[in-house]
Write an enzyme that holds these catalytic residues in place. Sequence first.
Site, PDB file in Angstrom:
ATOM      1  N   GLU A  54       0.876  -1.172   0.000  1.00  0.00           N
ATOM      2  CA  GLU A  54       0.000   0.000   0.000  1.00  0.00           C
ATOM      3  C   GLU A  54       0.900   1.204   0.000  1.00  0.00           C
ATOM      4  O   GLU A  54       1.792   1.324   0.838  1.00  0.00           O
ATOM      5  CB  GLU A  54      -0.857   0.024   1.275  1.00  0.00           C
ATOM      6  N   ASP A  65      -6.538   9.480   9.463  1.00  0.00           N
ATOM      7  CA  ASP A  65      -5.252   8.953   9.888  1.00  0.00           C
ATOM      8  C   ASP A  65      -4.794   9.591  11.186  1.00  0.00           C
ATOM      9  O   ASP A  65      -5.126  10.726  11.495  1.00  0.00           O
ATOM     10  CB  ASP A  65      -4.195   9.201   8.800  1.00  0.00           C
TER      11      ASP A  65
END
Lengths: 280, 407
Positions: A54, A65
């Site tokens: 990723e 995040d």
Amino acid sequence: MNANPTTRLKIRFDKLRDEGRAALVTFLTAGDPDYATSLKILKQLPTAGADVIEFGMPFTDPMADGPAIQASSQRALKAGQNMIKTLQMVRDFRAGDHDTPIVLMGYYNPIYCYGVDRFLADALEAGVDGLIVVDLPPETDDELCLPALDAGINFIRLATPTTDDKRLPAVLANTSGFVYYVSIAGITGAGAPDTEKVKVQVERIKAKTDLPIAVGFGVRTPDQAQAIAAIADGVVVGSALVNLIRDGIEVDAAADSISANVTGLVSDLAEGIRAAGSGN
Amino acid sequence: MTANAPNSYRTGPDERGLFGIYGGRFVAETLMPLILSLEEAYETAKADPEYRRELDGLLDHYVGRPSPLYFAERLTEHFGGAKIYFKRDELNHTGSHKINNCMGQILLARRMGKERIIAETGAGQHGVAVATVAARFGLPCVVYMGETDIERQKPNVFRMKLLGAEVVPVTSGSGTLKDAMNEALRDWVTNVESTFYIIGTVAGPHPYPAMVRDFQSVIGNETREQMMRAEGRLPDSLVACIGGGSNAMGLFHPFLDDKDVEIIGVEAGGLGVDTPDHAASLNGGRPGVLHGNRTYLLQDDDGQIIEGHSISAGLDYPGIGPEHSWLRDSGRVTYVSATDSEALDAFQLCTKLEGIIPALEPSHALAYVSKIAPDRPGDHLMVMNMCGRGDKDVFAVAGHLGVEMSE
């Protein structure tokens, strides 16, 4: 339009299933801490034991995040990273590795700004296999998910603890490649997931799809990776790797040393996953 | 880009939360179920006369509504043109229009059984309003505020703490309003079951832009009635400042289908929209996706968000409510800008001539009024939304005027 989706993700997950083990999915932000170091690490990931990569497309405002990944985005942007460079890194990587799937992960605005059609064409040409776009839930499938599927790029959806049985079919409907189960309601890099709870959820999702299920958010150590690998088809590790880059920067470590630290942890995580054996 | 004129400008958003191409629900999956249940709860509450009755009672007796529509006689004389009225939302409890929305949302939070309130704030006016209603209803409250804003809005920070709120400094990103909103969203994602997020402006994922607009529309609805009583007709023009755009949308929305009413939104021009230092998303940005909605954003060529600049901490948000983006493209509302120094001049003028110390936010609206009012005829009725009072800005203004004050 290309009706044949790329199959690197499917080939890789099928192969691992036959080997009887889960995939190690590693997350790093493209261009963190700088283009050259990031590319060096990227190229070493498969040898170190990453099965799926990723690669984060940096964004100024990564709302889902935690601090570790936000800081990595900021380091990359400060070093001049942008979408063109991120795609170039994938191209460079692909020149030497034809098998390891790369999934670009990030937020919609940089893609929207680049232009969806142009992005999909360039991503496909560069060798991108899948996309995870955090702020595009199924309700927005016509924005990018459906065009990506048409272009032959997998669109990987996040399922979360709040995705109830009513929503699950919608979440799975246009998902391809694998399903990313977010192990906790929260942000990346938060507390460790409860393996028992995750197991129940993975089984709930497995009952509704044949796609592999990778589990992420909060997995840091080889032991945790081993525990998750026993109950899922893939284990995603991000913040722990990204923090090694931060630690290296803080002591002015050389690129080789930062790279060695990251690939060292990847090797340990891969070992943990192999120790778990089959996830099925 | 000018769309065909719709039959009505007041029917949006559609069932997907879209105003034309703007708005929507661009959020992480963790939040989606919550946003859908919020929408459902809001629709149910809206149709419940008991909810309306409770909200109206609190607006009357706690907030102090209706706010007056005041004829600003000396400014009118000074400009020598249009007849200028102020909608005095700065007289609300807590000193701005923000509490209209907070009251509506906290009653909704109670109906949904939520036990904890979170919010973001820039200038602190929204944070103070949230802390106030949280205190009033005995709910714990966490306010996220950029550390840059904490430094320049100390009185409001202390006020929130007195009210029992926890003020969390946000150091991530650039430490201003957009980063405070990111942190609030992170908190919400982590505490989805227990927590209600009171967004302070007409932005964010659907249903927030429509819901906040509905709560703020009390401003425009009152203005209609008050102007009919005062002058026997509707106003000729409306002027309001725009950061996220909640006070403006509240004034504008009830008039959108009155095609003879000219409507003007004033963005923060900072050092000038031709410089990098401004917060004029509509005049200096382009469409993008941030904080759950598609709207005009200040961004670079790579789609990275650029920090807005304004003398007013309440206006330096790099985005704007999606309905404003749609109203811009459709041409129904005209969006202009006023600079820091023009706002500072208007601030002083209003204080001296009317005995009203305006917040720096509506000072931008007044700055634009000062440009156009002199050229309008004497029977032109112009309403400006005085959406906040300037007590919070006194120290900052002193600094800009070179006056030293100890805090």
